[in-house]
Design a protein around this motif. Structure first.
Motif, short mmCIF file in Angstrom:
data_model
loop_
_atom_site.label_atom_id
_atom_site.label_comp_id
_atom_site.label_asym_id
_atom_site.label_seq_id
_atom_site.Cartn_x
_atom_site.Cartn_y
_atom_site.Cartn_z
N MET A 182 85.18 -5.64 73.54
CA MET A 182 85.88 -6.09 72.37
C MET A 182 84.87 -6.74 71.44
SD MET A 182 88.89 -6.19 71.08
CE MET A 182 89.73 -5.64 72.54
N HIS A 183 84.76 -6.19 70.25
CA HIS A 183 83.92 -6.77 69.21
C HIS A 183 84.82 -7.59 68.28
CE1 HIS A 183 80.40 -4.14 69.95
NE2 HIS A 183 81.33 -3.30 70.37
N THR A 184 84.29 -8.66 67.78
CA THR A 184 85.01 -9.46 66.80
C THR A 184 84.12 -9.58 65.56
OG1 THR A 184 84.19 -11.43 67.96
CG2 THR A 184 86.43 -10.74 68.44
N SER A 185 84.54 -8.91 64.50
CA SER A 185 83.67 -8.73 63.33
C SER A 185 83.44 -9.99 62.50
CB SER A 185 84.23 -7.63 62.43
OG SER A 185 85.49 -7.99 61.90
N ARG A 239 83.45 1.78 78.97
CA ARG A 239 84.23 3.00 78.76
C ARG A 239 84.64 3.14 77.30
NH1 ARG A 239 89.54 3.39 82.06
NH2 ARG A 239 90.37 2.36 80.23
N SER A 240 84.96 2.03 76.67
CA SER A 240 85.35 2.06 75.27
C SER A 240 85.09 0.70 74.65
CB SER A 240 86.82 2.43 75.11
OG SER A 240 87.65 1.43 75.64
N ALA A 241 84.98 0.69 73.34
CA ALA A 241 84.78 -0.55 72.61
C ALA A 241 85.67 -0.53 71.38
CB ALA A 241 83.32 -0.72 72.21
N THR A 242 86.18 -1.68 71.04
CA THR A 242 87.07 -1.82 69.89
C THR A 242 86.64 -3.04 69.10
OG1 THR A 242 88.90 -0.91 71.16
CG2 THR A 242 89.48 -2.17 69.23
N THR A 243 86.84 -2.98 67.80
CA THR A 243 86.51 -4.11 66.94
C THR A 243 87.78 -4.67 66.32
OG1 THR A 243 84.34 -3.17 66.42
CG2 THR A 243 85.19 -4.85 64.92
N LEU A 244 87.93 -5.97 66.42
CA LEU A 244 89.01 -6.67 65.74
C LEU A 244 88.41 -7.49 64.60
CD1 LEU A 244 91.11 -8.03 68.74
CD2 LEU A 244 91.62 -6.07 67.29
N ALA A 245 89.11 -7.57 63.50
CA ALA A 245 88.65 -8.35 62.34
C ALA A 245 89.05 -9.80 62.53
CB ALA A 245 89.23 -7.77 61.05
N THR A 246 88.48 -10.42 63.57
CA THR A 246 88.79 -11.81 63.89
C THR A 246 87.50 -12.56 64.17
OG1 THR A 246 88.94 -11.53 66.29
CG2 THR A 246 90.94 -11.10 65.02
N HIS A 267 85.87 -15.62 66.95
CA HIS A 267 85.54 -15.63 68.37
C HIS A 267 86.76 -15.69 69.29
CE1 HIS A 267 82.64 -16.15 71.58
NE2 HIS A 267 83.33 -17.17 72.05
N THR A 268 87.91 -16.08 68.78
CA THR A 268 89.07 -16.27 69.64
C THR A 268 90.25 -15.40 69.20
OG1 THR A 268 89.70 -18.18 68.32
CG2 THR A 268 88.46 -18.61 70.34
N PRO A 269 90.15 -14.09 69.37
CA PRO A 269 91.25 -13.23 68.93
C PRO A 269 92.55 -13.48 69.68
CG PRO A 269 89.70 -11.97 70.25
CD PRO A 269 89.08 -13.32 69.98
N PHE A 270 92.46 -14.05 70.88
CA PHE A 270 93.67 -14.36 71.64
C PHE A 270 94.48 -15.46 70.95
CE2 PHE A 270 89.94 -16.37 73.46
CZ PHE A 270 90.27 -17.72 73.45
N LEU A 271 93.86 -16.22 70.05
CA LEU A 271 94.58 -17.23 69.27
C LEU A 271 94.94 -16.75 67.87
CD1 LEU A 271 92.53 -20.46 70.14
CD2 LEU A 271 94.74 -19.76 71.06
N THR A 272 94.03 -16.01 67.24
CA THR A 272 94.21 -15.64 65.84
C THR A 272 94.88 -14.28 65.64
OG1 THR A 272 91.97 -14.73 65.75
CG2 THR A 272 92.26 -17.04 65.08
N ASP A 273 94.81 -13.40 66.63
CA ASP A 273 95.46 -12.09 66.52
C ASP A 273 95.90 -11.61 67.90
OD1 ASP A 273 96.43 -9.65 65.69
OD2 ASP A 273 94.46 -8.77 65.29
N PRO A 274 96.79 -12.36 68.54
CA PRO A 274 97.18 -11.96 69.90
C PRO A 274 97.81 -10.56 69.96
CG PRO A 274 98.56 -13.76 69.11
CD PRO A 274 97.46 -13.58 68.11
N ALA A 275 98.60 -10.20 68.97
CA ALA A 275 99.23 -8.88 68.98
C ALA A 275 98.17 -7.77 68.87
CB ALA A 275 100.24 -8.76 67.85
#
Length: 52
Positions: free
Chosen positions: A1-4, A24-31, A33-41
């Motif tokens: 998980m990348h956080t941009s 196996r795979s990588a994904t980037t979220l526009a968040t 360091h803490t995507p579990f707080l700022t973009d949990p969905a």
């Protein structure tokens, strides 16, 4: 998980770490360091997509 928008671990360092690690795979979220707080969905969706 990348956080941009991460200001703790830079996106460039994240990319180097992933390149040096078998993944196996990588994904980037526009968040930060803490995507579990700022973009949990978005994080849940990314994890579910990766599990498929």
């Amino acid at each position: 998980m990348h956080t941009s928008k991460d200001q703790v671990i830079s996106p460039a360092f994240q990319a180097r770490t992933v390149a040096a690690t078998p993944v196996r795979s990588a994904t980037t979220l526009a968040t930060g360091h803490t995507p579990f707080l700022t973009d949990p969905a978005g994080l849940v969706k990314a994890i579910e997509d990766a599990a498929r």
